[in-house]
Design an enzyme around this catalytic site. Structure first.
Site, short mmCIF file in Angstrom:
data_model
loop_
_atom_site.label_atom_id
_atom_site.label_comp_id
_atom_site.label_asym_id
_atom_site.label_seq_id
_atom_site.Cartn_x
_atom_site.Cartn_y
_atom_site.Cartn_z
CG ASN A 141 -7.20 4.16 -15.08
OD1 ASN A 141 -6.52 3.52 -14.28
ND2 ASN A 141 -6.71 5.18 -15.75
CG HIS A 165 -7.24 4.72 -8.31
ND1 HIS A 165 -6.38 5.55 -7.62
CD2 HIS A 165 -7.79 5.48 -9.29
CE1 HIS A 165 -6.41 6.77 -8.16
NE2 HIS A 165 -7.25 6.74 -9.18
CG HIS A 204 -0.64 6.57 -16.31
ND1 HIS A 204 -0.98 7.84 -15.88
CD2 HIS A 204 0.57 6.70 -16.90
CE1 HIS A 204 -0.01 8.69 -16.20
NE2 HIS A 204 0.95 8.01 -16.81
NE ARG A 232 0.75 8.74 -12.52
CZ ARG A 232 0.75 10.07 -12.70
NH1 ARG A 232 1.91 10.71 -12.78
NH2 ARG A 232 -0.37 10.74 -12.78
NE ARG A 267 2.77 8.71 -9.05
CZ ARG A 267 2.52 10.03 -9.01
NH1 ARG A 267 1.30 10.45 -8.71
NH2 ARG A 267 3.46 10.90 -9.27
CD GLU A 308 -4.69 6.96 -18.87
OE1 GLU A 308 -5.83 7.38 -19.14
OE2 GLU A 308 -4.16 7.09 -17.75
CB THR A 360 -3.35 12.89 -15.36
OG1 THR A 360 -2.58 11.70 -15.43
CG2 THR A 360 -2.99 13.79 -16.52
CD GLU A 385 -9.18 9.58 -21.93
OE1 GLU A 385 -9.47 9.59 -20.70
OE2 GLU A 385 -8.48 8.70 -22.47
CG HIS A 398 -9.42 13.63 -14.76
ND1 HIS A 398 -8.27 12.91 -14.49
CD2 HIS A 398 -9.50 14.56 -13.77
CE1 HIS A 398 -7.67 13.41 -13.42
NE2 HIS A 398 -8.41 14.40 -12.96
#
Length: 249
Positions: free
Chosen positions: A7, A10, A47, A49, A53, A74, A105, A155, A196
């Protein structure tokens, strides 16, 4: 072989801290995806969003052109996102809950409470040639709902397991929830991913969970990359993951 989806959100978070709204900046999450794939990652997760963000629209379109493994988008189950996915055609979408005030999340999707809406999205995604995953808590009701909805994957949200890792009693409780959910999902014909809060420390314990196909890991890899570089951080994670199915039980 257990697969790794990295992912890259970040990476975009760091960029947006300095360059938000500018349409450019560094570090580039698309370049990060290239590095991760070159290091052996089996897929890239991003992801998009509703509040944009971190990952931006331009990122997902560049990722679709660039990713050579598997692009996992995502997204919340919102009309805007469903429309974007139909045009983008990632290999798979993972439907997640989304709240504006959360940092990341925080919980699983309430699949059981959104059967109709999620089934409609599943049908639209599959019609566009896109597989569907639901990000859910390791709960019997949610796993059964995912099967009713017709998703190809679930998931499992491993956040509670990760948070309780240093508390032996709670860790075992959360681990057994994951084991039971994975077993049930497998019986119902669902493929099982997880993610996660996973890192090199807690993964060997998580490997007691059966039927795992892919782990989606972001924060710990990007954090580790600050010290050893992204290529090395991905390779380090893959080395830990290589023991799945060998020393898991």
């Amino acid at each position: 072989m257990l697969k790794l989806g990295v992912n890259i959100d970040h990476v975009a978070t760091l960029r947006e801290a300095r360059y938000r709204g500018r349409g450019h900046g560094e570090p580039d999450p698309v370049e990060a995806a290239r590095v991760c794939e070159a290091a052996g990652a089996h897929g890239i997760t991003a992801h998009l969003r509703e509040d944009r963000r971190h990952i931006q629209d331009r990122d997902v379109w560049k990722l679709r052109e660039t990713v050579r493994t598997r692009l996992n988008l995502e997204m919340g189950n919102a009309p805007e996102m469903v429309g974007i996915a139909e045009k983008l055609k990632p290999h798979i979408v993972c439907l997640v809950p989304e709240r504006r005030q959360e940092v990341t999340t925080e919980g699983g999707l309430d699949a059981a409470g959104q059967l109709s809406a999620l089934t409609e999205t599943q049908q639209r995604m599959n019609a566009a040639g896109i597989e569907v995953s639901l990000f859910i808590a390791p709960d019997t009701k949610q796993v059964e709902a995912a099967a009713r909805i017709g998703s190809q994957f679930i998931e499992l949200h491993t956040g509670a397991f990760a948070e309780s890792f240093h508390d032996a009693k709670n860790r075992e409780h959360e681990l057994q929830r994951l084991v039971a959910a994975a077993e049930l999902a497998h019986q119902l014909g669902l493929k099982v991913n997880a993610g996660h809060g996973l890192n090199c420390e807690n993964l060997p314990t998580l490997f007691r969970v059966p039927h795992l196909i892919e782990l989606n890991i972001g924060h710990s890899i990007i954090s580790r990359a600050v010290f050893i570089g992204l290529d090395a951080a991905v390779r380090e994670m893959l080395q830990v993951m290589a023991s799945y199915g060998v020393n898991a039980r």
